[in-house]
Design a protein around this motif. Structure first.
Motif, PDB file in Angstrom:
ATOM      1  N   ALA A 182      73.908   7.209 -17.292  1.00  0.00           N
ATOM      2  CA  ALA A 182      73.242   8.406 -17.801  1.00  0.00           C
ATOM      3  C   ALA A 182      74.064   9.668 -17.594  1.00  0.00           C
ATOM      4  CB  ALA A 182      71.880   8.562 -17.116  1.00  0.00           C
ATOM      5  N   HIS A 183      74.859   9.711 -16.513  1.00  0.00           N
ATOM      6  CA  HIS A 183      75.515  10.958 -16.129  1.00  0.00           C
ATOM      7  C   HIS A 183      76.940  11.094 -16.629  1.00  0.00           C
ATOM      8  CE1 HIS A 183      72.771  12.040 -12.491  1.00  0.00           C
ATOM      9  NE2 HIS A 183      72.089  11.564 -13.521  1.00  0.00           N
ATOM     10  N   ARG A 184      77.628   9.961 -16.843  1.00  0.00           N
ATOM     11  CA  ARG A 184      79.061  10.061 -17.070  1.00  0.00           C
ATOM     12  C   ARG A 184      79.502   9.309 -18.323  1.00  0.00           C
ATOM     13  NH1 ARG A 184      82.038   8.018 -12.130  1.00  0.00           N
ATOM     14  NH2 ARG A 184      83.776   9.087 -13.107  1.00  0.00           N
ATOM     15  N   PRO A 185      79.045   9.732 -19.486  1.00  0.00           N
ATOM     16  CA  PRO A 185      79.467   9.030 -20.703  1.00  0.00           C
ATOM     17  C   PRO A 185      80.967   9.138 -20.897  1.00  0.00           C
ATOM     18  CG  PRO A 185      78.455  11.120 -21.242  1.00  0.00           C
ATOM     19  CD  PRO A 185      78.235  10.900 -19.780  1.00  0.00           C
ATOM     20  N   GLY A 186      81.576   7.986 -21.194  1.00  0.00           N
ATOM     21  CA  GLY A 186      83.010   7.985 -21.389  1.00  0.00           C
ATOM     22  C   GLY A 186      83.801   7.987 -20.107  1.00  0.00           C
ATOM     23  N   GLY A 187      83.103   8.066 -18.940  1.00  0.00           N
ATOM     24  CA  GLY A 187      83.797   8.059 -17.664  1.00  0.00           C
ATOM     25  C   GLY A 187      84.123   6.649 -17.236  1.00  0.00           C
TER      26      GLY A 187
ATOM     27  N   ILE B 102      80.942  11.182 -30.504  1.00  0.00           N
ATOM     28  CA  ILE B 102      81.676  11.877 -29.449  1.00  0.00           C
ATOM     29  C   ILE B 102      83.169  11.568 -29.510  1.00  0.00           C
ATOM     30  CG2 ILE B 102      81.946  12.047 -26.944  1.00  0.00           C
ATOM     31  CD1 ILE B 102      79.556  13.521 -27.926  1.00  0.00           C
ATOM     32  N   GLY B 103      83.516  10.333 -29.919  1.00  0.00           N
ATOM     33  CA  GLY B 103      84.920   9.954 -29.980  1.00  0.00           C
ATOM     34  C   GLY B 103      85.711  10.728 -31.016  1.00  0.00           C
ATOM     35  N   MET B 104      85.016  11.360 -32.001  1.00  0.00           N
ATOM     36  CA  MET B 104      85.701  12.135 -33.040  1.00  0.00           C
ATOM     37  C   MET B 104      85.509  13.638 -32.840  1.00  0.00           C
ATOM     38  SD  MET B 104      84.906   9.915 -36.485  1.00  0.00           S
ATOM     39  CE  MET B 104      86.030  10.943 -37.446  1.00  0.00           C
ATOM     40  N   CYS B 105      85.011  14.011 -31.677  1.00  0.00           N
ATOM     41  CA  CYS B 105      84.675  15.412 -31.447  1.00  0.00           C
ATOM     42  C   CYS B 105      85.931  16.280 -31.329  1.00  0.00           C
ATOM     43  CB  CYS B 105      83.851  15.537 -30.163  1.00  0.00           C
ATOM     44  SG  CYS B 105      83.362  17.230 -29.791  1.00  0.00           S
TER      45      CYS B 105
ATOM     46  N   ALA C 177      77.538  19.388 -37.749  1.00  0.00           N
ATOM     47  CA  ALA C 177      78.373  18.622 -36.822  1.00  0.00           C
ATOM     48  C   ALA C 177      79.729  18.308 -37.444  1.00  0.00           C
ATOM     49  CB  ALA C 177      77.660  17.338 -36.409  1.00  0.00           C
ATOM     50  N   LEU C 178      80.788  18.797 -36.834  1.00  0.00           N
ATOM     51  CA  LEU C 178      82.137  18.578 -37.362  1.00  0.00           C
ATOM     52  C   LEU C 178      82.508  17.096 -37.351  1.00  0.00           C
ATOM     53  CD1 LEU C 178      84.830  19.718 -38.370  1.00  0.00           C
ATOM     54  CD2 LEU C 178      85.511  20.003 -35.976  1.00  0.00           C
ATOM     55  N   CYS C 179      82.074  16.363 -36.315  1.00  0.00           N
ATOM     56  CA  CYS C 179      82.423  14.941 -36.218  1.00  0.00           C
ATOM     57  C   CYS C 179      81.853  14.159 -37.405  1.00  0.00           C
ATOM     58  CB  CYS C 179      81.932  14.355 -34.901  1.00  0.00           C
ATOM     59  SG  CYS C 179      80.141  14.450 -34.641  1.00  0.00           S
ATOM     60  N   LEU C 180      80.634  14.492 -37.842  1.00  0.00           N
ATOM     61  CA  LEU C 180      80.025  13.785 -38.968  1.00  0.00           C
ATOM     62  C   LEU C 180      80.723  14.161 -40.279  1.00  0.00           C
ATOM     63  CD1 LEU C 180      76.203  13.893 -38.128  1.00  0.00           C
ATOM     64  CD2 LEU C 180      77.958  12.274 -37.405  1.00  0.00           C
ATOM     65  N   LYS C 181      81.159  15.410 -40.373  1.00  0.00           N
ATOM     66  CA  LYS C 181      81.897  15.819 -41.567  1.00  0.00           C
ATOM     67  C   LYS C 181      83.224  15.073 -41.657  1.00  0.00           C
ATOM     68  CE  LYS C 181      79.912  20.490 -41.802  1.00  0.00           C
ATOM     69  NZ  LYS C 181      80.206  21.940 -41.711  1.00  0.00           N
ATOM     70  N   LEU C 182      83.891  14.905 -40.520  1.00  0.00           N
ATOM     71  CA  LEU C 182      85.168  14.189 -40.501  1.00  0.00           C
ATOM     72  C   LEU C 182      84.985  12.717 -40.838  1.00  0.00           C
ATOM     73  CD1 LEU C 182      86.785  15.749 -37.286  1.00  0.00           C
ATOM     74  CD2 LEU C 182      87.365  16.245 -39.667  1.00  0.00           C
ATOM     75  N   ALA C 183      83.843  12.156 -40.408  1.00  0.00           N
ATOM     76  CA  ALA C 183      83.576  10.744 -40.686  1.00  0.00           C
ATOM     77  C   ALA C 183      83.176  10.508 -42.120  1.00  0.00           C
ATOM     78  CB  ALA C 183      82.484  10.221 -39.743  1.00  0.00           C
ATOM     79  N   GLY C 184      82.680  11.534 -42.789  1.00  0.00           N
ATOM     80  CA  GLY C 184      82.328  11.431 -44.201  1.00  0.00           C
ATOM     81  C   GLY C 184      81.182  10.477 -44.452  1.00  0.00           C
TER      82      GLY C 184
ATOM     83  N   LEU D 185      76.429  14.682 -23.769  1.00  0.00           N
ATOM     84  CA  LEU D 185      77.458  15.039 -22.796  1.00  0.00           C
ATOM     85  C   LEU D 185      78.782  14.374 -23.150  1.00  0.00           C
ATOM     86  CD1 LEU D 185      75.299  14.522 -19.593  1.00  0.00           C
ATOM     87  CD2 LEU D 185      75.620  16.624 -20.892  1.00  0.00           C
ATOM     88  N   GLY D 186      79.774  15.185 -23.384  1.00  0.00           N
ATOM     89  CA  GLY D 186      81.116  14.671 -23.637  1.00  0.00           C
ATOM     90  C   GLY D 186      82.013  14.970 -22.455  1.00  0.00           C
ATOM     91  N   PRO D 187      83.167  14.337 -22.369  1.00  0.00           N
ATOM     92  CA  PRO D 187      84.045  14.575 -21.225  1.00  0.00           C
ATOM     93  C   PRO D 187      84.643  15.972 -21.201  1.00  0.00           C
ATOM     94  CG  PRO D 187      85.107  13.140 -22.844  1.00  0.00           C
ATOM     95  CD  PRO D 187      83.686  13.294 -23.270  1.00  0.00           C
ATOM     96  N   VAL D 188      84.732  16.655 -22.391  1.00  0.00           N
ATOM     97  CA  VAL D 188      85.357  17.987 -22.416  1.00  0.00           C
ATOM     98  C   VAL D 188      84.410  19.062 -22.936  1.00  0.00           C
ATOM     99  CG1 VAL D 188      87.669  17.029 -22.699  1.00  0.00           C
ATOM    100  CG2 VAL D 188      86.321  17.584 -24.730  1.00  0.00           C
ATOM    101  N   ASN D 189      83.171  18.721 -23.200  1.00  0.00           N
ATOM    102  CA  ASN D 189      82.264  19.725 -23.753  1.00  0.00           C
ATOM    103  C   ASN D 189      80.827  19.217 -23.699  1.00  0.00           C
ATOM    104  OD1 ASN D 189      82.987  17.813 -26.067  1.00  0.00           O
ATOM    105  ND2 ASN D 189      81.294  19.001 -26.966  1.00  0.00           N
TER     106      ASN D 189
END
Length: 517
Positions: free
Chosen positions: A306-311, A449-452, A431-438, A417-421
């Motif tokens: 719950a606390h550390r996604p991507g950790g 989050i992986g495309m953030c 959402a920029l990530c969804l725009k990039l994914a098209g 929660l992302g590792p950098v934001n």
């Protein structure tokens, strides 16, 4: 009432799971070979339990003669074993004092050595000891393994006597128990029900999408005798179950992976080994000596998820990987025990998001501002909350965190929660990530989050806790740029652009979050 079981801190959990996995993945093949050698030491001879069996004198004398013929030193007794006959009046200079007589009895097919045999054997045994000497029997030519800290290779074990060899097996079984509990989140009762054949055949669902299942029983809250269930898990846990099955005593364990789920004493032995000279020799990180239980391992997994996604869960295991697989287990068997664990994950995640939002609001009130493209929108929301608190009730009354939490609840629900934001995912169209994914992200209800790219996304904010990751990213880019030759201009330009972004984000965090020098 909430869950009162405390999770383990990361400085305990990480080295504990890393040490358990090192034993399972690196040392286990050699421990299994040792187990086979120990089993062969006590041959199951025909007529062993009937009158056709030879007299004990014949068998023990034959075992002694084999040592002489093969030039094989006799096994050495441990110091604490030697202390007992010394206390009974044995001569400290007795040449048989340090002979491991129990090991000799096992070699002859006997379960124990009877000291009434000694007067008959003394002369023959003393002569044999003078000829071949004493030495720890096992691991004299141990294979090399990589140290856990990556600092070269060493023999997987130092020479051991028979007692130490059997303890080696016991600690390996404890490592399997720790790894399975930490990586699956199974309850103690569920671990106890895992059988030797608990691993179901793996499934391949596509490139890189292998799925691994363990079968067992769920006891808690089920009818008498429990009910059959399955757990979808990761390969490390699946492989650990295989190692546990290979190390299990098939007679004493009654077909189960573990003979007993008594954890306190085996864990103390495991901890002593990791924190002692043998653990340091293998390059294992020390584990703080605090209470640890199987229930705490389950609780820690829920909190880590719950606390550390991507950790990192441990030295090699990504939480995101575990989260994906465990979620598939929940979807695959929605009424099973894994769904209960997922519910714990979800509850802890919701509570943690509220705490994060509350901390960000308190920072706002203390003059600490978020950075990032989404900062302005978040500050407007906090100003609205502040206004609601000021207008609801009598003046000069300090509002409780619960009142603030109620106002923050909806916004906290949108937090990812992302590792950098922090991503405040209120409007998917922004959402920029969804725009990039098209088209691939059409209808998405959560961010990718992986495309953030939080430096450009209007719903992303940066806070003081994110600074170390951005700083590390900037430093690594500086190192790479310094090593790039002049001919690779395109690569240098790309990295320089990314470095400028990192430094801009760092400058904003330092200016607004109070982390500047």
């Amino acid at each position: 009432m909430g869950n009162t079981t405390p999770p383990l801190s990361n400085d305990v959990f990480q080295p504990l799971v890393a040490a358990a996995l090192y034993v399972v993945e690196v040392l286990a093949p050699h421990v299994r070979e040792l187990q086979q050698q120990l089993q062969e030491m006590v041959p199951n001879r025909p007529g062993r339990n009937n009158r056709e069996r030879p007299d004990w004198r014949v068998e023990v004398l034959q075992a002694i003669d084999r040592h002489v013929q093969e030039g094989d030193p006799f096994d050495v007794a441990l110091d604490h074993v030697v202390a007992e006959p010394l206390a009974d009046g044995w001569d400290p200079d007795d040449p048989l004092l340090r002979v491991n007589l129990i090991s000799l009895a096992h070699e002859s097919g006997r379960r124990a050595f009877h000291y009434t045999w000694l007067p008959t054997l003394r002369g023959h045994l003393e002569k044999a000891v003078r000829e071949v000497g004493l030495s720890k029997r096992w691991g004299r030519t141990a294979a090399l393994v990589d140290r856990a800290d990556g600092r070269g290779s060493i023999p997987w074990t130092l020479p051991m006597n028979t007692t130490e060899a059997r303890l080696q097996l016991s600690r390996a079984r404890t490592a399997c128990l720790i790894a399975l509990a930490a990586l699956t989140g199974m309850r103690k009762s569920e671990l106890a029900e895992l059988t030797l054949d608990c691993r179901l055949p793996p499934e391949q669902l596509g490139e890189g999408r292998g799925r691994y299942r363990l079968k067992g029983k769920v006891i808690k809250g089920r009818k008498l005798g429990g009910e059959y269930d399955q757990w979808v898990t990761i390969k490390q846990a699946y492989d650990t179950a295989e190692v546990a099955a290979s190390l299990a005593d098939r007679v004493k364990n009654d077909g189960h992976l573990f003979k007993s789920l008594s954890f306190f004493t085996p864990y103390e032995w495991f901890l002593t080994r990791v924190n002692g000279p043998k653990g340091r020799r293998l390059g294992l990180a020390p584990i703080p000596e605090v209470p640890v239980s199987l229930r705490m391992l389950r609780r820690t997994l829920a909190v880590e998820m719950a606390h550390r996604p991507g950790g990192l869960l441990a030295a090699k295991i990504h939480l995101k990987h575990i989260s994906v697989v465990t979620t598939e287990g929940y979807a695959d068997c929605p009424g099973g025990a894994q769904s209960v664990l997922m519910a714990e994950f979800g509850q802890e995640e919701r509570e943690h998001k509220v705490r994060v939002a509350l901390d960000a609001f308190h920072d706002y009130r203390n003059g600490i501002r978020p950075a990032g493209p989404g900062a302005s929108d978040l500050l407007d929301f906090f100003a609205f909350v502040d206004e609601q608190l000021d207008s609801s009730g009598a003046p000069n009354i300090k509002r409780s965190d619960q009142e603030v939490t109620n106002l923050l609840a909806k916004r906290a629900k949108s937090l990812h929660l992302g590792p950098v934001n922090y991503c405040w995912f209120l409007d998917p169209s922004k959402a920029l990530c969804l725009k990039l994914a098209g088209a691939h992200a059409r209808g998405a209800t959560e961010p990718l989050i992986g495309m953030c790219d939080s430096a450009r996304c209007p719903q992303a904010t940066h806070h003081a806790g994110h600074r170390p990751v951005w700083a590390a990213s900037a430093e690594s880019k500086k190192v790479f740029i310094a090593t790039i030759g002049r001919a690779r201009r395109t690569e240098r330009t790309r990295l320089s652009t990314e470095l400028a972004r990192d430094e801009r984000v760092l400058a904003e965090i330092d200016a607004l979050c109070g982390t500047g020098a």
